[in-house]
Enzyme design. Structure first.
Site, PDB file in Angstrom:
ATOM      1  N   ARG A 114       0.866  -1.089  -0.043  1.00  0.00           N
ATOM      2  CA  ARG A 114      -0.033   0.197  -0.093  1.00  0.00           C
ATOM      3  C   ARG A 114       0.794   1.328  -0.015  1.00  0.00           C
ATOM      4  O   ARG A 114       1.803   1.371   0.839  1.00  0.00           O
ATOM      5  CB  ARG A 114      -0.880  -0.184   1.152  1.00  0.00           C
ATOM      6  CG  ARG A 114      -2.111  -0.946   1.223  1.00  0.00           C
ATOM      7  CD  ARG A 114      -3.089  -0.577  -0.011  1.00  0.00           C
ATOM      8  NE  ARG A 114      -4.169  -1.490  -0.232  1.00  0.00           N
ATOM      9  CZ  ARG A 114      -4.304  -2.420  -0.843  1.00  0.00           C
ATOM     10  NH1 ARG A 114      -3.211  -2.783  -1.802  1.00  0.00           N
ATOM     11  NH2 ARG A 114      -5.311  -3.399  -0.951  1.00  0.00           N
ATOM     12  N   GLU A 173      -4.272   7.535  -5.414  1.00  0.00           N
ATOM     13  CA  GLU A 173      -4.345   6.567  -6.761  1.00  0.00           C
ATOM     14  C   GLU A 173      -5.540   7.342  -7.470  1.00  0.00           C
ATOM     15  O   GLU A 173      -6.531   7.296  -6.929  1.00  0.00           O
ATOM     16  CB  GLU A 173      -4.495   5.354  -6.688  1.00  0.00           C
ATOM     17  CG  GLU A 173      -3.144   4.700  -5.863  1.00  0.00           C
ATOM     18  CD  GLU A 173      -2.993   3.310  -5.589  1.00  0.00           C
ATOM     19  OE1 GLU A 173      -4.174   2.527  -5.930  1.00  0.00           O
ATOM     20  OE2 GLU A 173      -2.224   2.672  -5.211  1.00  0.00           O
ATOM     21  N   HIS A 228      -1.127   0.315  -9.780  1.00  0.00           N
ATOM     22  CA  HIS A 228      -1.648  -0.849  -8.894  1.00  0.00           C
ATOM     23  C   HIS A 228      -1.929  -1.957  -9.671  1.00  0.00           C
ATOM     24  O   HIS A 228      -3.317  -2.397  -9.603  1.00  0.00           O
ATOM     25  CB  HIS A 228      -2.704  -0.120  -8.285  1.00  0.00           C
ATOM     26  CG  HIS A 228      -2.900  -0.702  -6.875  1.00  0.00           C
ATOM     27  ND1 HIS A 228      -3.381  -0.097  -5.859  1.00  0.00           N
ATOM     28  CD2 HIS A 228      -3.060  -2.188  -6.519  1.00  0.00           C
ATOM     29  CE1 HIS A 228      -3.626  -1.072  -4.757  1.00  0.00           C
ATOM     30  NE2 HIS A 228      -3.452  -2.195  -5.122  1.00  0.00           N
TER      31      HIS A 228
END
Length: 307
Positions: free
Chosen positions: A233, A262, A281
């Site tokens: 994370r 994000e 991601h």
């Protein structure tokens, strides 16, 4: 038929399988429209999300009939699990579905960053010939440090050992007598591991204890030239401190698949940082893992709604 809302992308055959059993609303645009998502969930029995949909108390308030939340992945920090538990809403991560994809991402990033040759394509194509600057380092004989030693980290360790690397790990939650430690040196102290490894890969959830775990001091304690890989994370790593460590040349490189915000906003401190691989991601998302995760999630949700 029970209503299922899917707010982020999912494998189409798994969606079709759900449609044959339930009333399915599939709209990946819902993740960026909270009001529309709340309206879509008003009569939902199940909600399927990835990591961007914030399943908080307000969204659950808007879905009073919610019985199940399917997570297309494993991290649950975007889901208010305490509220879900209090309301008897089952939460299902797709455990095991992306182990291979993340492990392969970490090893690939590690080799690219250590060797360095692939980061000079623009120079070569412009006519330069920087052979000495692009010699790089082998991974064989180097030490990979894993912060967290769960299933993904263990799969990464297996691949690293096959390349001739030594593996060390820190995980205070994995019992000392766990069989997994047979294949990795166990460190009781995180800072000792940080100073020992040639490369560090992060495999911990986001909690109060891990938020900001790698700030300026801990990054400075890494070995000169070491590389950092974060597929966990974004909030675990101080992005400004990482950019400084890369620009100063203290770190040999970094791969960041996750970020504090994000998508990244304008003016990210990481913009222009050298020897940085930045990906959206995606470490846990391949064609194969998307299929596995989608089917795991579809069956988990159907298992609740079919009762």
């Amino acid at each position: 038929m029970a209503r299922v809302v899917i707010s982020e992308f999912m494998d189409e055959p798994a969606i079709d399988w759900l449609r044959a059993r339930h009333d399915v609303t599939y709209d990946p645009a819902l993740v960026d429209d909270p009001a529309a998502l709340r309206a879509a969930c008003a009569k939902a029995s199940a909600l399927i999300v990835r990591n961007r949909t914030q399943v908080d108390a307000a969204l659950m308030d808007a879905a009073p009939g919610l019985r199940a939340i399917g997570r297309l992945g494993v991290g649950l920090d975007n889901i208010d699990t305490a509220t879900a538990k209090a309301r008897c809403v089952a939460v299902f991560p797709a455990t095991g579905g992306n182990v291979t994809s993340v492990a392969e991402y970490v090893i690939t990033a590690l080799m690219v960053l250590r060797r360095g040759a692939w980061l000079g394509s623009a120079d070569v194509l412009s006519g330069a010939w920087p052979r000495q600057r692009m010699m790089g380092l082998e991974v064989a004989g180097a030490t990979l440090g894993l912060v967290g030693f769960g299933a993904i980290a263990q799969a990464t360790a297996e691949r690293a050992r096959a390349l001739g690397m030594s593996v060390a790990a820190y995980d205070p939650f994995l019992p000392a007598d766990a069989p997994a430690w047979d294949s990795a040196a166990r460190f009781d102290d995180l800072d000792a591991l940080v100073g020992h490894a040639d490369a560090l890969s992060l495999h911990v959830p986001l909690t109060d204890a891990t938020r900001g775990l790698f700030g300026a001091d801990r990054l400075a304690a890494m070995r000169p030239g070491a590389v950092l890989i974060n597929t966990a994370r974004g909030q675990i790593v101080d992005e400004s401190a990482l950019a400084d460590a890369l620009r100063a040349g203290h770190l040999g490189g970094a791969a960041m698949d996750v970020f504090a915000s994000e998508p990244l906003g304008a003016g990210s401190p990481l913009a222009g940082a050298p020897n940085l691989i930045a990906t959206p991601h995606i470490a846990g998302v391949t064609v194969e893992s998307n299929t596995r995760i989608s089917w795991i999630t579809a069956r988990n949700v159907d298992g609740v709604l079919g009762k």
